[in-house]
Design an enzyme around this catalytic site. Structure first.
Site, PDB file in Angstrom:
ATOM      1  CG  HIS A 159       2.536  -3.163   2.666  1.00  0.00           C
ATOM      2  ND1 HIS A 159       1.590  -3.053   1.667  1.00  0.00           N
ATOM      3  CD2 HIS A 159       2.971  -4.442   2.625  1.00  0.00           C
ATOM      4  CE1 HIS A 159       1.459  -4.221   1.062  1.00  0.00           C
ATOM      5  NE2 HIS A 159       2.294  -5.088   1.615  1.00  0.00           N
ATOM      6  CG  HIS A 183       2.491   4.879  -0.037  1.00  0.00           C
ATOM      7  ND1 HIS A 183       1.268   5.314   0.433  1.00  0.00           N
ATOM      8  CD2 HIS A 183       2.389   3.528  -0.140  1.00  0.00           C
ATOM      9  CE1 HIS A 183       0.472   4.262   0.622  1.00  0.00           C
ATOM     10  NE2 HIS A 183       1.136   3.167   0.270  1.00  0.00           N
ATOM     11  CE  LYS A 222      -4.375   2.374  -0.371  1.00  0.00           C
ATOM     12  NZ  LYS A 222      -3.005   2.193  -0.871  1.00  0.00           N
TER      13      LYS A 222
HETATM   14  P1  T3P Z   1      -0.538  -0.263   0.929  1.00  0.00           P
HETATM   15  O1  T3P Z   1      -0.363  -1.529   1.701  1.00  0.00           O
HETATM   16  O2  T3P Z   1      -0.766  -0.465  -0.534  1.00  0.00           O
HETATM   17  O3  T3P Z   1       0.570   0.722   1.194  1.00  0.00           O
HETATM   18  O4  T3P Z   1      -3.735  -0.037   5.340  1.00  0.00           O
HETATM   19  C1  T3P Z   1      -4.261  -0.356   4.109  1.00  0.00           C
HETATM   20  C2  T3P Z   1      -3.749   0.578   3.030  1.00  0.00           C
HETATM   21  O5  T3P Z   1      -4.047   1.930   3.417  1.00  0.00           O
HETATM   22  C3  T3P Z   1      -2.250   0.484   2.815  1.00  0.00           C
HETATM   23  O6  T3P Z   1      -1.932   0.396   1.448  1.00  0.00           O
HETATM   24  C4  T3P Z   1      -1.722   1.791   3.341  1.00  0.00           C
HETATM   25  C5  T3P Z   1      -2.891   2.729   3.299  1.00  0.00           C
HETATM   26  N1  T3P Z   1      -2.821   3.743   4.352  1.00  0.00           N
HETATM   27  C6  T3P Z   1      -2.201   4.955   4.047  1.00  0.00           C
HETATM   28  O7  T3P Z   1      -1.722   5.158   2.940  1.00  0.00           O
HETATM   29  N2  T3P Z   1      -2.140   5.906   5.027  1.00  0.00           N
HETATM   30  C7  T3P Z   1      -2.626   5.703   6.313  1.00  0.00           C
HETATM   31  O8  T3P Z   1      -2.522   6.617   7.162  1.00  0.00           O
HETATM   32  C8  T3P Z   1      -3.240   4.419   6.599  1.00  0.00           C
HETATM   33  C9  T3P Z   1      -3.776   4.159   7.966  1.00  0.00           C
HETATM   34  C10 T3P Z   1      -3.317   3.493   5.591  1.00  0.00           C
END
Ligand code: T3P
Length: 123
Positions: free
Chosen positions: A118, A12, A40
């Site tokens: 997250h 991210h 993803k």
């Molecule tokens: P992670 O938990 O690895 O950061 O919600 C499920 C995954 O989707 C989560 O991954 C975060 C990602 N996500 C985004 O990166 N941007 C968004 O706007 C949303 C809704 C989800």
């Protein structure tokens, strides 16, 4: 082993990028190894200094919509890029649409130091 905090950085954080091109997401999703099977569906990159993103954990408590720990929302809008999987795109040809935005972001944080683990969403 990669910690959840390190995984957040890999998936991210992209502080040094200010302008992105149409191919940004396809490049970055590969480069940062965010491509799993299945592809993803959505992944957001944040173009702000790391300290500003880490600071979100220290304030701005908001209710989480899911079961996850504690949600925190940024107090200012942040430059982000949403990578959205194009319809019909099938692994390993994960094909992403690149969308630049300025929005408030919501993260969950864990650990000591208490840092983002997250990405929850943007509003
Ligand atoms: P992670 O938990 O690895 O950061 O919600 C499920 C995954 O989707 C989560 O991954 C975060 C990602 N996500 C985004 O990166 N941007 C968004 O706007 C949303 C809704 C989800």
């Amino acid at each position: 082993k990669e910690t959840q905090a390190d995984e957040f950085l890999r998936q991210h954080m992209d502080p040094d990028t200010s302008k992105v091109t149409a191919s940004y997401c396809n490049t970055m999703m590969k480069l940062r190894n965010v491509m799993g099977e299945p592809c993803k569906p959505v992944n957001t990159f944040i173009h702000e200094p790391l300290r500003d993103v880490q600071a979100i954990c220290l304030k701005g408590d908001v209710p989480c919509k899911n079961t996850k720990s504690d949600c925190h929302q940024s107090s200012s809008k942040m430059r982000i890029t949403d990578c959205r999987l194009k319809k019909g795109s099938i692994y390993p040809q994960c094909d992403y649409e690149t969308q630049q935005k300025r929005k408030y972001i919501i993260v969950t944080c864990e650990g000591n130091p208490y840092v983002p683990v997250h990405f929850v969403g943007s509003v």
